[in-house]
Write a protein that holds these residues in place. Sequence first.
Motif, short mmCIF file in Angstrom:
data_model
loop_
_atom_site.label_atom_id
_atom_site.label_comp_id
_atom_site.label_asym_id
_atom_site.label_seq_id
_atom_site.Cartn_x
_atom_site.Cartn_y
_atom_site.Cartn_z
N MET A 185 0.85 -1.18 0.00
CA MET A 185 0.00 0.00 0.00
C MET A 185 0.89 1.23 0.00
N LYS A 186 0.80 2.01 -1.05
CA LYS A 186 1.65 3.19 -1.19
C LYS A 186 0.90 4.42 -0.67
N LEU A 187 1.43 4.99 0.40
CA LEU A 187 0.90 6.22 0.97
C LEU A 187 2.04 7.22 1.08
N GLU A 188 1.82 8.41 0.58
CA GLU A 188 2.83 9.46 0.65
C GLU A 188 2.37 10.50 1.66
N THR A 189 3.30 11.02 2.45
CA THR A 189 2.94 12.00 3.48
C THR A 189 3.71 13.29 3.32
N VAL A 190 3.05 14.36 3.71
CA VAL A 190 3.66 15.68 3.79
C VAL A 190 3.13 16.34 5.05
N GLN A 191 4.03 16.82 5.91
CA GLN A 191 3.62 17.53 7.12
C GLN A 191 3.59 19.02 6.80
N GLU A 192 2.45 19.65 6.99
CA GLU A 192 2.29 21.08 6.73
C GLU A 192 1.77 21.72 8.00
N ASP A 193 2.68 22.34 8.77
CA ASP A 193 2.35 22.92 10.06
C ASP A 193 1.68 21.86 10.94
N THR A 206 -0.92 20.09 10.07
CA THR A 206 -1.71 19.20 9.22
C THR A 206 -0.81 18.16 8.56
N LEU A 207 -1.22 16.91 8.68
CA LEU A 207 -0.53 15.82 8.00
C LEU A 207 -1.37 15.44 6.77
N VAL A 208 -0.78 15.58 5.58
CA VAL A 208 -1.46 15.21 4.35
C VAL A 208 -0.96 13.83 3.94
N ILE A 209 -1.91 12.90 3.81
CA ILE A 209 -1.59 11.54 3.39
C ILE A 209 -2.26 11.31 2.05
N SER A 210 -1.46 11.06 1.03
CA SER A 210 -1.98 10.80 -0.31
C SER A 210 -1.89 9.32 -0.62
N VAL A 211 -3.00 8.75 -1.04
CA VAL A 211 -3.04 7.34 -1.41
C VAL A 211 -2.58 7.23 -2.85
N ASP A 212 -1.48 6.51 -3.06
CA ASP A 212 -0.92 6.36 -4.40
C ASP A 212 -1.28 4.99 -4.96
N GLY A 241 0.64 8.84 17.50
CA GLY A 241 1.33 9.87 18.27
C GLY A 241 1.20 11.27 17.73
N GLY A 242 0.47 11.43 16.63
CA GLY A 242 0.32 12.74 16.03
C GLY A 242 -0.74 13.57 16.71
N THR A 243 -0.73 14.84 16.37
CA THR A 243 -1.77 15.76 16.83
C THR A 243 -2.22 16.56 15.63
N GLY A 244 -3.34 17.19 15.75
CA GLY A 244 -3.81 18.06 14.67
C GLY A 244 -4.62 17.32 13.63
N LEU A 260 -7.39 18.99 -2.70
CA LEU A 260 -6.44 19.26 -1.63
C LEU A 260 -6.38 20.73 -1.26
N PRO A 261 -6.36 21.67 -2.22
CA PRO A 261 -6.37 23.09 -1.82
C PRO A 261 -7.58 23.46 -0.95
N ALA A 262 -8.75 22.92 -1.27
CA ALA A 262 -9.95 23.21 -0.47
C ALA A 262 -9.82 22.62 0.93
N ALA A 263 -9.26 21.42 1.02
CA ALA A 263 -9.06 20.80 2.34
C ALA A 263 -8.04 21.57 3.15
N ARG A 264 -6.97 22.03 2.49
CA ARG A 264 -5.97 22.85 3.20
C ARG A 264 -6.57 24.15 3.71
N ALA A 265 -7.40 24.78 2.87
CA ALA A 265 -8.04 26.04 3.26
C ALA A 265 -8.95 25.82 4.47
N ALA A 266 -9.70 24.73 4.47
CA ALA A 266 -10.59 24.43 5.60
C ALA A 266 -9.77 24.16 6.86
N ALA A 267 -8.62 23.51 6.73
CA ALA A 267 -7.77 23.21 7.87
C ALA A 267 -7.17 24.49 8.44
N ALA A 268 -6.87 25.44 7.58
CA ALA A 268 -6.24 26.69 8.01
C ALA A 268 -7.25 27.64 8.66
N GLY A 269 -8.49 27.54 8.24
CA GLY A 269 -9.46 28.52 8.71
C GLY A 269 -10.51 27.94 9.54
#
Length: 112
Positions: free
Chosen positions: A1-9, A11-17, A39-42, A103-112
């Motif tokens: 199972m390929k999952l890619e992650t990016v930590q943004e402040d 928010t943890l973004v997990i993309s299913v590849d 062990g994560g938060t947010g 993803l941009p819409a999800a990021r915007a919702a997470a930020a605001g």
Amino acid sequence: MKLETVQEDETLVISVDETRIDAAVAIQFKDRMRELTSGGTGRVILDLGKVDFVDSSGLGAIVAAMKQLNGGQNIALCGLQPMVDRVFRLTRMNTIFAIHDDLPAARAAAAG
């Protein structure tokens, strides 16, 4: 199972590849999500943009991934392809998960 992650402040973004989350990979998906979120938060954003098929086992694995999050964490979904979106609506899981168009819409919702 390929999952890619990016930590943004906070928010943890997990993309299913993968194109499918079904019975063949459901346990792997659930285990991998536990590893990535333990062990994560947010906020966690699960980007399903490449996934074009989810069966009941896959849906159960996504729900299990949500349930295993820490108390301070929550999960949002984004990029649902039409067939995947249909599964979430037919099972009324769209009332359980915050679902965003992309993803941009999800990021915007997470930020605001």
